[in-house]
Design a protein around this motif. Structure first.
Motif, mmCIF file in Angstrom:
data_model
loop_
_atom_site.group_PDB
_atom_site.id
_atom_site.type_symbol
_atom_site.label_atom_id
_atom_site.label_comp_id
_atom_site.label_asym_id
_atom_site.label_seq_id
_atom_site.Cartn_x
_atom_site.Cartn_y
_atom_site.Cartn_z
ATOM 1 N N LEU B 298 0.660 -1.021 0.154
ATOM 2 C CA LEU B 298 0.063 -0.167 0.194
ATOM 3 C C LEU B 298 0.615 1.419 0.049
ATOM 4 O O LEU B 298 0.574 2.163 -0.857
ATOM 5 C CB LEU B 298 -1.041 -0.001 1.173
ATOM 6 N N TRP B 353 -7.753 7.875 -5.507
ATOM 7 C CA TRP B 353 -6.948 6.604 -4.955
ATOM 8 C C TRP B 353 -7.568 6.389 -3.441
ATOM 9 O O TRP B 353 -7.961 5.360 -2.959
ATOM 10 C CB TRP B 353 -5.742 6.753 -4.999
ATOM 11 N N LEU B 357 -9.703 3.207 -2.177
ATOM 12 C CA LEU B 357 -9.062 2.180 -1.140
ATOM 13 C C LEU B 357 -10.302 2.084 -0.188
ATOM 14 O O LEU B 357 -10.519 0.900 0.078
ATOM 15 C CB LEU B 357 -7.857 2.682 -0.509
ATOM 16 N N SER B 396 -3.483 5.385 3.752
ATOM 17 C CA SER B 396 -3.949 4.424 3.702
ATOM 18 C C SER B 396 -4.871 3.976 5.068
ATOM 19 O O SER B 396 -5.714 3.424 4.931
ATOM 20 C CB SER B 396 -2.937 3.223 3.412
ATOM 21 N N LEU B 524 -4.942 -3.821 -5.939
ATOM 22 C CA LEU B 524 -5.161 -2.460 -5.434
ATOM 23 C C LEU B 524 -5.657 -1.533 -6.343
ATOM 24 O O LEU B 524 -6.596 -0.729 -6.138
ATOM 25 C CB LEU B 524 -4.015 -2.055 -4.727
#
Lengths: 210, 561
Positions: B298, B353, B357, B396, B524
């Protein structure tokens, strides 16, 4: 600690970036601040206590500005919000069209009985206007939401908007209280923690947003 | 092909039109050339890590093109080349106090500028505690030279776009460095040649800093036209010593722009589907990675995406108060936001992004049919979040926490009851780290303590900081002066977000991160996720509504789908 207010309302400003949410907030909230204040303390939310029919109502106003694009974060702002100001910019057609998307977003994420109000901001910039007042009114009728055009710059209708929204929330609460407690008691006086109780309380739902 | 496009541009720059012009007779003495110490400090400048996450370049064609051609006109150009779209207006030389006389003792970074030939009064620049508070735009442009501190150069180049477009700034710079040369006679030519060379060296070094800090500015044709004219000047015979540096600068720039283009091609729209059948098999558990490994992956993805975000994108996207309107009425008002200079969307892609996620994590959890399985998926994500924290990858971590707090996930009481006590405990601790009390005091402290190589700041907090920094004060002060205090604040926030790139320090940039694991990369980056209504519907399938509010919600969802 002695309570200096009778009720606490959590309000939220949403809308596209650049429509002037922060300017509205700064215009309405009491304390002026400067650049060093921002860099050292920052802003979680702004507070202003207003007087509504003899009751001290503390408004805690959250601003999603700067984070419009982070969907899962802005969504977290909705939790526990009792009133939402949907703001568009009268000089920006796109921001007006997006109000519908924001309403859908509210329906998906906010509590069903949240009070809403639409603000058409920057109405001082009449020469650049792209959205007429009539269209704003039309949209408001369609969704049965109150509407007013504002100018954070000229301080036009900003006070009115917040007072109106706060009054509507108060009326709704009192109605609810009477329904659940018809024998009376001190109606109109509410605990500040009278947030939407069905949601589990985590740091996100405690209204704190990132 | 992108690289050929840029290559042809540069090639054109090096070959085209050599208009030979005999300089006219001088009317005033040429300025003193900069001292060599002005330049020396920059020769060992490390190149900046910009888009190095990709092994993007393995084609030597371009190199040979640039190197082979060199500057083919060097033999034919005997005199100073005056070409390009610049108006070289000689400005009046006025004797005035040197800049240093107005500097407070704390300021060391600004050496005397030999070209300060406009009157430098106290009002041109104002300092407080050694920091610039405000200044006129022209003074700041004049301070932009090789000897200036890196942080000044970064701050000013970053925020200059609030006041003028990059090509306007470059044009100003060119005027500053090239003035007077069209007014010299033959007698002074020899002296002048050296002076001009020194000027050119200074300009090329500024340009080198600019191209390494803000390469995307050079996507603009108007900027490139000016670069071309500078290159043409370098083609003159006496410019030989600066040519190599100019050519290296252009090569590096081309590398970055090519890498950018390849990165842009690799960005695909986030796929969001509305039903479980459209999802591919597998989840975080079947991926077979430990939480440590996944957190590492990640972080690689985060740093890769972050490495392509141009610092200027933060100011272009978030800082302007008034985005430009297409209406003609707006022409008269000064637009802060020169949207026509924004030609990249890497910041938006990076923000997306984060959303992706979150949806990926939520989808992953809801995919599991059995509550026991979903509980294990949750546990795995919480442990991964913990490892992200250990790496300092807060972005993340926040995306994972946001996902676990999304109402379709949060409402799964049965599932949560099957997670281990340790999991809940860890989650609460992690939530505490990113919660916003005291303007994110805990998070900021944790970020400061995190390892620099793997630290990924919270983009949403940076955006918020920038927004309020911009809203809190005007860009211009009275007398049309640049509010440099504000510029410094914006610059500070951008530098914090891009700390891994070390934009304003002299430390060498971090080495490129290890390459990602292919299957994890696909998981991902390419794997579809559920839309928000779909997540809610699936959530109600997994655990039926418990009260009338949820029942109503489900009814509404079914009605709209």
């Amino acid at each position: 600690m002695a309570k200096t207010y009778d009720c606490l309302f959590k309000l939220l400003l949403i809308g596209d970036s650049g429509v002037g949410k922060t300017s509205i907030l700064f215009r309405f909230s009491e304390d002026a601040f400067n650049i060093s204040f921002i860099s050292t303390i920052g802003i979680d939310f702004k507070i202003r206590t207003i007087d509504l029919d003899g009751k001290k109502v503390k408004l805690q106003i959250w601003d999603t500005a700067g984070q419009e694009r982070f969907r899962t974060i802005t969504t977290a702002y909705y939790r526990g919000s009792m009133g939402i100001m949907l703001v568009y910019d009268v000089t920006n057609e796109k921001s007006f069209e997006n109000i519908k998307n924001w309403i859908r977003n509210i329906e998906e994420n906010a509590s069903a009985d949240v009070e809403k109000m639409i603000l058409g901001n920057k109405c001082d910039l009449d020469s650049q206007r792209q959205v007429s007042k009539e269209r704003g009114e039309q949209l408001a009728i369609e969704y049965q939401i109150k509407f007013v055009e504002t100018s954070a710059k000229d301080s036009l209708n900003v006070e009115y908007a917040f007072y109106t929204l706060a009054r509507d929330i108060k009326a709704k609460m009192e109605k609810k209280q009477e329904a659940s407690n018809p024998s009376g008691g001190r109606s109109g006086v509410h605990k500040p923690t009278l947030n939407d109780a069905r949601k589990p309380v985590t740091w996100l739902s405690r209204c704190s947003v990132l | 092909m992108a690289m050929y496009y840029y290559a042809s541009k540069l090639n054109e720059a090096s070959c085209s039109g050599c208009n030979i012009k005999v300089p006219p007779a001088p009317t005033e003495p040429a300025p003193v050339p900069p001292t060599s110490s002005n330049h020396a400090s920059l020769t060992s400048d490390p190149t900046l890590l910009h888009g190095t996450g990709l092994s993007y370049y393995d084609n030597d064609d371009y190199y040979s093109m640039v190197r082979g051609n060199k500057f083919m006109s060097e033999n034919s150009c005997k005199h100073i080349v005056m070409n390009g779209g610049i108006n070289f207006v000689a400005t009046q030389k006025v004797e005035g106090p040197q800049l240093s006389t107005v500097l407070t003792p704390g300021v060391k970074a600004i050496p005397n500028h030999p070209y300060t030939n406009c009157t430098t009064e106290k009002s041109d620049i104002e300092y407080r505690d050694g920091q610039i508070v405000s200044a006129t735009l022209d003074t700041l442009v004049e301070m932009l030279r090789p000897g200036a501190s890196k942080s000044f150069t970064f701050t000013f180049l970053l925020c200059s776009r609030l006041y003028l477009k990059p090509h306007e700034l470059l044009s100003k710079l060119c005027k500053l460095y090239f003035r007077n040369y069209d007014k010299v006679g033959k007698a002074e030519v020899k002296d002048l040649v050296e002076k001009e060379l020194n000027d050119m060296i200074a300009l090329v070094r500024v340009l080198r800093q600019w191209t390494s800090m803000f390469p995307y500015d050079f996507r603009d044709d108007r900027v490139m036209a000016l670069v071309r004219s500078i290159t043409q000047r370098c083609a003159a015979e006496h410019m030989e010593s600066v040519r190599v540096e100019m050519s290296t600068t252009l090569e590096k720039l081309l590398d970055k722009l090519t890498a950018l283009e390849q990165y842009e091609e690799s960005l695909v729209d986030i796929t969001q589907v509305s039903s479980l059948d459209q999802l591919s098999q597998g989840d975080i558990l079947t991926l077979g990675l430990t939480p440590v490994e996944l957190a590492n992956q990640l972080t690689i993805v985060e740093l890769h995406r972050l490495s392509f975000v141009g610092p200027e994108e933060f100011v272009q996207t978030f800082a302007p108060i008034h985005p430009p309107q297409s209406t003609s009425a707006c022409k008269t008002s000064i637009s802060l936001h020169h949207i026509d200079t924004k030609c990249t969307r890497n910041l938006e892609a990076y923000a997306d992004w984060f959303n992706r996620l979150s949806y990926l994590v939520a989808t992953d959890i809801l995919k599991g049919v059995k509550s026991k399985y979903r509980a294990r998926v949750i546990e795995q994500w919480v442990m991964t979040g913990r490892e992200c924290f250990n790496l300092g990858n807060f972005n993340s971590l926040m995306a994972i926490i946001s996902a676990l707090n999304m109402s379709p996930v949060m409402r799964l009481k049965k599932t949560w009851s099957r997670t281990s006590a340790v999991c809940g405990q860890q989650l609460r601790q992690l939530e505490l780290c990113v919660e916003p009390t005291g303007n994110h005091a805990r998070y900021r402290a944790a970020l400061a303590a995190a390892p620099t190589e793997t630290a990924v700041p919270l983009l949403s907090v940076t955006c918020r900081d920038l927004h309020f920094a911009n809203q809190g004060s005007p860009s211009r002060l009275s007398g049309n002066r640049v509010n440099f205090e504000k510029c410094a604040l914006l610059s500070k926030h951008v530098s914090t977000q891009l700390a891994s790139r070390r934009l304003t320090t002299d430390q060498s940039p971090t080495p490129a991160p290890p390459s990602p694991h292919p299957s994890v990369w696909r998981y991902l980056n390419d794997r579809p996720t559920l839309t928000e209504p779909a997540l809610e519907l699936v959530s109600f399938e997994r655990e039926p509504p418990v009260d009338h509010l949820e029942k109503e919600r489900l009814k509404r969802l079914r009605g709209s789908s």
